[in-house]
Scaffold this motif. Structure first.
Motif, mmCIF file in Angstrom:
data_model
loop_
_atom_site.group_PDB
_atom_site.id
_atom_site.type_symbol
_atom_site.label_atom_id
_atom_site.label_comp_id
_atom_site.label_asym_id
_atom_site.label_seq_id
_atom_site.Cartn_x
_atom_site.Cartn_y
_atom_site.Cartn_z
ATOM 1 N N PRO A 84 0.832 -1.217 0.000
ATOM 2 C CA PRO A 84 0.000 0.000 0.000
ATOM 3 C C PRO A 84 0.859 1.257 0.000
ATOM 4 O O PRO A 84 1.955 1.296 0.556
ATOM 5 C CB PRO A 84 -0.787 -0.101 1.307
ATOM 6 N N THR A 85 0.339 2.315 -0.629
ATOM 7 C CA THR A 85 1.050 3.586 -0.655
ATOM 8 C C THR A 85 0.924 4.266 0.709
ATOM 9 O O THR A 85 0.103 3.887 1.542
ATOM 10 C CB THR A 85 0.462 4.503 -1.744
ATOM 11 N N TRP A 86 1.760 5.289 0.917
ATOM 12 C CA TRP A 86 1.736 5.992 2.205
ATOM 13 C C TRP A 86 0.383 6.609 2.519
ATOM 14 O O TRP A 86 -0.099 6.489 3.647
ATOM 15 C CB TRP A 86 2.836 7.052 2.236
ATOM 16 N N LEU A 103 -4.277 6.680 6.006
ATOM 17 C CA LEU A 103 -5.738 6.709 6.143
ATOM 18 C C LEU A 103 -6.245 5.482 6.890
ATOM 19 O O LEU A 103 -7.084 5.597 7.799
ATOM 20 C CB LEU A 103 -6.394 6.811 4.764
ATOM 21 N N ALA A 104 -5.734 4.310 6.534
ATOM 22 C CA ALA A 104 -6.154 3.087 7.227
ATOM 23 C C ALA A 104 -5.745 3.133 8.697
ATOM 24 O O ALA A 104 -6.530 2.746 9.580
ATOM 25 C CB ALA A 104 -5.554 1.856 6.546
ATOM 26 N N GLY A 105 -4.551 3.624 8.970
ATOM 27 C CA GLY A 105 -4.096 3.738 10.357
ATOM 28 C C GLY A 105 -4.925 4.732 11.154
ATOM 29 O O GLY A 105 -5.245 4.500 12.319
ATOM 30 N N GLY A 112 -5.766 -0.786 -0.820
ATOM 31 C CA GLY A 112 -4.390 -0.398 -1.108
ATOM 32 C C GLY A 112 -3.523 -1.587 -1.456
ATOM 33 O O GLY A 112 -2.518 -1.449 -2.152
ATOM 34 N N GLU A 113 -3.897 -2.758 -0.978
ATOM 35 C CA GLU A 113 -3.087 -3.956 -1.194
ATOM 36 C C GLU A 113 -3.445 -4.676 -2.491
ATOM 37 O O GLU A 113 -2.564 -5.049 -3.268
ATOM 38 C CB GLU A 113 -3.275 -4.894 -0.005
ATOM 39 N N LEU A 147 -13.250 0.402 12.379
ATOM 40 C CA LEU A 147 -12.243 -0.650 12.227
ATOM 41 C C LEU A 147 -12.483 -1.465 10.949
ATOM 42 O O LEU A 147 -11.534 -1.843 10.256
ATOM 43 C CB LEU A 147 -12.246 -1.560 13.453
ATOM 44 N N ILE A 148 -13.748 -1.723 10.621
ATOM 45 C CA ILE A 148 -14.069 -2.439 9.385
ATOM 46 C C ILE A 148 -13.672 -1.593 8.174
ATOM 47 O O ILE A 148 -13.097 -2.106 7.203
ATOM 48 C CB ILE A 148 -15.561 -2.817 9.346
ATOM 49 N N LEU A 149 -13.959 -0.286 8.218
ATOM 50 C CA LEU A 149 -13.562 0.598 7.117
ATOM 51 C C LEU A 149 -12.047 0.681 6.976
ATOM 52 O O LEU A 149 -11.525 0.766 5.859
ATOM 53 C CB LEU A 149 -14.145 1.988 7.325
ATOM 54 N N SER A 150 -11.337 0.654 8.089
ATOM 55 C CA SER A 150 -9.882 0.656 8.041
ATOM 56 C C SER A 150 -9.371 -0.583 7.303
ATOM 57 O O SER A 150 -8.472 -0.480 6.458
ATOM 58 C CB SER A 150 -9.322 0.703 9.458
ATOM 59 N N ASN A 151 -9.941 -1.721 7.604
ATOM 60 C CA ASN A 151 -9.559 -2.951 6.920
ATOM 61 C C ASN A 151 -9.896 -2.877 5.433
ATOM 62 O O ASN A 151 -9.118 -3.328 4.582
ATOM 63 C CB ASN A 151 -10.257 -4.148 7.567
ATOM 64 N N LEU A 152 -11.036 -2.279 5.106
ATOM 65 C CA LEU A 152 -11.440 -2.139 3.707
ATOM 66 C C LEU A 152 -10.465 -1.239 2.951
ATOM 67 O O LEU A 152 -10.018 -1.585 1.856
ATOM 68 C CB LEU A 152 -12.862 -1.570 3.638
#
Length: 134
Positions: free
Chosen positions: A19-21, A26-28, A79-80, A69-74
């Protein structure tokens, strides 16, 4: 440096990218915000003066914290592996069912608390009951 990994599972090839920075940040941030909601709700539940207040403190954790937390995983999975409609549908279904189960669970816990005819205003954490007016 962009690393690419290829994984073979069940006869299909899936290409993974680092994933890009901005995606990682954003996920973090989403994960951190969700974790803060869950922590603050747990702390508030511990400090709540009675059982009904404790049940009410579940709302922010289950209604905001866990969906974040679910949106973070999404976001991280986008990104992956890029946008995957199946992953998107699973995330939306998880958030929807989480909110429905939270509403039904809160209703059932409230009904069970009132059905016991237990004085729900008695402090649970060793505090003192508010003095009643004379």
């Amino acid at each position: 440096m962009n690393l690419t990994f290829v994984a073979a599972g069940a006869g299909e090839l899936i290409e993974f990218h680092e994933p890009t920075w901005p995606i990682a940040i954003l996920a973090g941030a989403l994960a951190l915000a969700g974790a803060v909601y869950v922590f603050v709700s747990a702390r508030a539940m511990y400090l709540a003066p009675d059982a009904i207040s404790q049940i009410n403190m579940i709302g922010p954790a289950a209604g905001v914290g866990l969906p974040l937390l679910i949106l973070s995983n999404l976001v991280y999975s986008w990104g992956e592996i890029g946008f995957d409609f199946g992953v998107f549908l699973r995330a939306i279904a998880a958030i929807f069912t989480l909110l429905v189960i939270q509403a039904v669970g809160s209703y059932i816990m409230g009904r069970a608390l009132h059905a016991t005819h237990w004085d729900h205003t008695v402090p649970l954490s060793g505090g003192e009951r508010a003095k009643e007016p004379k």
